[in-house]
Design an enzyme around this catalytic site. Structure first.
Site, mmCIF file in Angstrom:
data_model
loop_
_atom_site.group_PDB
_atom_site.id
_atom_site.type_symbol
_atom_site.label_atom_id
_atom_site.label_comp_id
_atom_site.label_asym_id
_atom_site.label_seq_id
_atom_site.Cartn_x
_atom_site.Cartn_y
_atom_site.Cartn_z
ATOM 1 N N CYS A 98 0.849 -1.189 0.000
ATOM 2 C CA CYS A 98 0.000 0.000 0.000
ATOM 3 C C CYS A 98 0.887 1.241 0.000
ATOM 4 O O CYS A 98 1.810 1.351 0.826
ATOM 5 C CB CYS A 98 -0.901 -0.009 1.234
ATOM 6 N N CYS A 146 -7.419 -0.981 1.949
ATOM 7 C CA CYS A 146 -6.322 -1.530 2.748
ATOM 8 C C CYS A 146 -6.811 -1.781 4.168
ATOM 9 O O CYS A 146 -7.440 -0.919 4.785
ATOM 10 C CB CYS A 146 -5.161 -0.530 2.759
ATOM 11 N N CYS A 149 -4.739 0.903 6.693
ATOM 12 C CA CYS A 149 -4.973 2.351 6.714
ATOM 13 C C CYS A 149 -6.329 2.756 6.147
ATOM 14 O O CYS A 149 -6.691 3.931 6.206
ATOM 15 C CB CYS A 149 -3.868 3.089 5.967
ATOM 16 N N CYS A 169 -8.791 -5.416 -9.434
ATOM 17 C CA CYS A 169 -8.375 -4.334 -10.323
ATOM 18 C C CYS A 169 -7.916 -3.165 -9.457
ATOM 19 O O CYS A 169 -8.729 -2.508 -8.819
ATOM 20 C CB CYS A 169 -9.550 -3.957 -11.220
#
Length: 181
Positions: A98, A146, A149, A169
């Site tokens: 991330c 995520c 976060c 995607c």
């Protein structure tokens, strides 16, 4: 004058070939990973869910931490333009993290060429994401964020390759690639 016309025609032709290539890839469908790659990726996906602390920052802290494009995608659920991410062509061994918090999300074995113009994966690392339903285009889509976060990464579709049949995607700007040593 002839040189300018020649250069303009070359640019238009190159752009047309790029569009044709993308349309051809979309018509042909996703490229399926080979069996060994699938086995490796599925073993990684079946691993234990790592423990991690949630990362919560203020809007101003996120703006300091991220580029404007990353902020738009990760914090405002924006979408980058298709075919603009250099990660579309990333073929090295490694992991995708991330861009907001460095949480590991995918390995290179999980990536495949979907022909959509965004980095696509057929599975994820354990505990990488939380899912929700998004109605922004009227019909429901599965959106994922995520797990550490809460940053928006993209949508999951049911048109991916075996064995999962899924296409995660992802916006490339929301990822950081870390090659294996």
């Amino acid at each position: 004058m002839k040189r300018r016309n020649f250069l303009t025609n070359m640019a238009v032709t190159a752009g047309g070939l790029t569009v044709f290539k993308d349309l051809f890839a979309q018509r042909m469908g996703p490229s399926s990973p080979d069996a060994a790659t699938v086995r490796t990726a599925m073993a990684q996906a079946a691993g234990p869910v790592p423990k991690f602390d949630k990362l919560e920052l203020s809007k101003d802290e996120w703006k300091k931490r991220l580029t404007p494009a990353q902020f738009d995608v990760l914090r405002n659920e924006g979408t980058e333009r298709a075919t603009t991410s250099p990660l579309n062509h990333e073929k090295r061994k490694g992991a995708f993290h991330c861009a907001g918090c460095d949480h590991p999300l995918f390995t290179s074995e999980m990536k495949y060429e979907s022909g959509t113009g965004w980095p696509s994966f057929f599975t994820t690392l354990p505990g990488a994401f939380a899912k929700s339903t998004d109605y922004k285009l009227i019909y429901p889509r599965t959106e994922y964020h995520c797990a550490r976060c809460g940053g928006h990464h993209g949508h999951v579709f049911k048109d991916g390759p075996a064995p999962t049949g899924e296409r995660w995607c992802n916006n490339g700007v929301a990822l950081v690639f870390k090659p294996s040593a």
